[in-house]
Enzyme design. Sequence first.
Site, PDB file in Angstrom:
ATOM      1  N   TYR A   1       0.828  -1.200   0.000  1.00  0.00           N
ATOM      2  CA  TYR A   1       0.000   0.000   0.000  1.00  0.00           C
ATOM      3  C   TYR A   1       0.869   1.260   0.000  1.00  0.00           C
ATOM      4  CZ  TYR A   1      -4.055  -2.942   1.203  1.00  0.00           C
ATOM      5  OH  TYR A   1      -5.054  -3.884   1.213  1.00  0.00           O
TER       6      TYR A   1
ATOM      7  N   ALA B   1     -18.726  -2.792  -2.389  1.00  0.00           N
ATOM      8  CA  ALA B   1     -18.583  -3.119  -3.814  1.00  0.00           C
ATOM      9  C   ALA B   1     -18.006  -1.951  -4.606  1.00  0.00           C
ATOM     10  CB  ALA B   1     -19.930  -3.564  -4.393  1.00  0.00           C
ATOM     11  N   GLY B   2     -16.912  -1.381  -4.086  1.00  0.00           N
ATOM     12  CA  GLY B   2     -16.256  -0.292  -4.797  1.00  0.00           C
ATOM     13  C   GLY B   2     -17.101   0.959  -4.917  1.00  0.00           C
TER      14      GLY B   2
ATOM     15  N   LEU C   1     -20.538   0.977  -5.193  1.00  0.00           N
ATOM     16  CA  LEU C   1     -21.853   0.750  -5.783  1.00  0.00           C
ATOM     17  C   LEU C   1     -22.960   0.676  -4.734  1.00  0.00           C
ATOM     18  CD1 LEU C   1     -20.299   0.250  -8.424  1.00  0.00           C
ATOM     19  CD2 LEU C   1     -21.911  -1.596  -8.915  1.00  0.00           C
ATOM     20  N   LEU C   2     -22.616   0.209  -3.536  1.00  0.00           N
ATOM     21  CA  LEU C   2     -23.624   0.086  -2.482  1.00  0.00           C
ATOM     22  C   LEU C   2     -23.663   1.319  -1.584  1.00  0.00           C
ATOM     23  CD1 LEU C   2     -22.909  -3.625  -1.504  1.00  0.00           C
ATOM     24  CD2 LEU C   2     -24.855  -2.766  -2.829  1.00  0.00           C
TER      25      LEU C   2
ATOM     26  N   SER D   1     -13.804  -4.713   0.641  1.00  0.00           N
ATOM     27  CA  SER D   1     -14.728  -4.070  -0.303  1.00  0.00           C
ATOM     28  C   SER D   1     -16.179  -4.301   0.101  1.00  0.00           C
ATOM     29  CB  SER D   1     -14.495  -4.574  -1.734  1.00  0.00           C
ATOM     30  OG  SER D   1     -15.173  -3.757  -2.672  1.00  0.00           O
ATOM     31  N   PRO D   2     -16.562  -3.937   1.332  1.00  0.00           N
ATOM     32  CA  PRO D   2     -17.932  -4.180   1.789  1.00  0.00           C
ATOM     33  C   PRO D   2     -18.985  -3.406   1.017  1.00  0.00           C
ATOM     34  CG  PRO D   2     -16.783  -2.745   3.330  1.00  0.00           C
ATOM     35  CD  PRO D   2     -15.745  -3.259   2.371  1.00  0.00           C
TER      36      PRO D   2
ATOM     37  N   GLY E   1     -24.808   4.374  -2.424  1.00  0.00           N
ATOM     38  CA  GLY E   1     -25.658   5.400  -3.021  1.00  0.00           C
ATOM     39  C   GLY E   1     -25.168   5.803  -4.391  1.00  0.00           C
TER      40      GLY E   1
END
Length: 322
Positions: free
Chosen positions: A53, A214-215, A217-218, A211-212, A220
């Site tokens: 990282y 989804a990048g 998407l979840l 990624s809880p 909003g």
Amino acid sequence: MDYTHLGRSGLSVSRLCLGTMNFGWKTEEADSHAIMDRALAEGINFFDTANVYGFEAGKGRTEEVLGSWFAQGGQRREKTVLATKVYGGMSDWPNDTFLSARNIVRACEASLRRLGTDWIDLYQFHHVDLRTPWEEIWQACETLVAQGKVLYVGSSNHAAWQLVAANAAAARRHFLGLVSEQSHYNLLTRHVELEVLPAARHLGIGVIPWSPLAGGLLAGALEKAEGGRRGEERNRKRIEQHRAALEAWEGFCRELGQQPADVGVAWLLHQAGVTAPIVGPRTMEQLEGGLRALEIRLTDDQLARLDEIFPGYRPAPVEYAW
């Protein structure tokens, strides 16, 4: 803050894990320190990073940011369950990548220097290495444990059969083996429900979802947003692919009166076998959202509705066999 044991180990970790991937390149060092201070003050004692990282700021930079935070004292290091990872290439030389005994030991020593600490609580294999035998991997880990440089070992992105093979090899050596598995898991990506989650529960391996959201998407994604990952071409295509489900999802969250990002993390906290979802804030506001997820309680009916919006899997072979 609620705490739980990490898998079958006696190690107590918070139900949220602070992901530090943004620190040192997307989030300035001072802001990163402030986020970590706030997380620790709220009871989050589980911090996750990796040797690679830092990305644009240079591999290893994120570990250095944690190291400068620990150096401020105030029992920051003593209160933190520190997890980092090995596997990704740190240079173009052939032995600075993967899970050879040489790379495991040398990468660990390099991480300890950057982190400014004497020990790593959870040393994780960032990916599976199919070309290195488990006997070699465990020999290196036994050395690090005997030296007090590593206390527990975990995996990431491993299949169920690889978890079984790893811990069977560890058992033959009378070694504890894997106590955690960091997997890609969220309402849109539920493949681990087929075999990884059942295997982990059987073996006493705690699951740490990455990624809880989804990048994004979840979080909003249908709302208008300037910049960020939701504005990237790849994510615009993913939004169109899942538009119907996302519309139902965001409507469900509005009915709850909660932010989608908070509900997405809360859903993971309701899943059997999950130890602590990784929340990887870029800002203090994003950390505060993750903390709100701890307060959300979903009923059985609400969980069933989410299964209708985002269908999951039954454990194999029930999912596909008679």
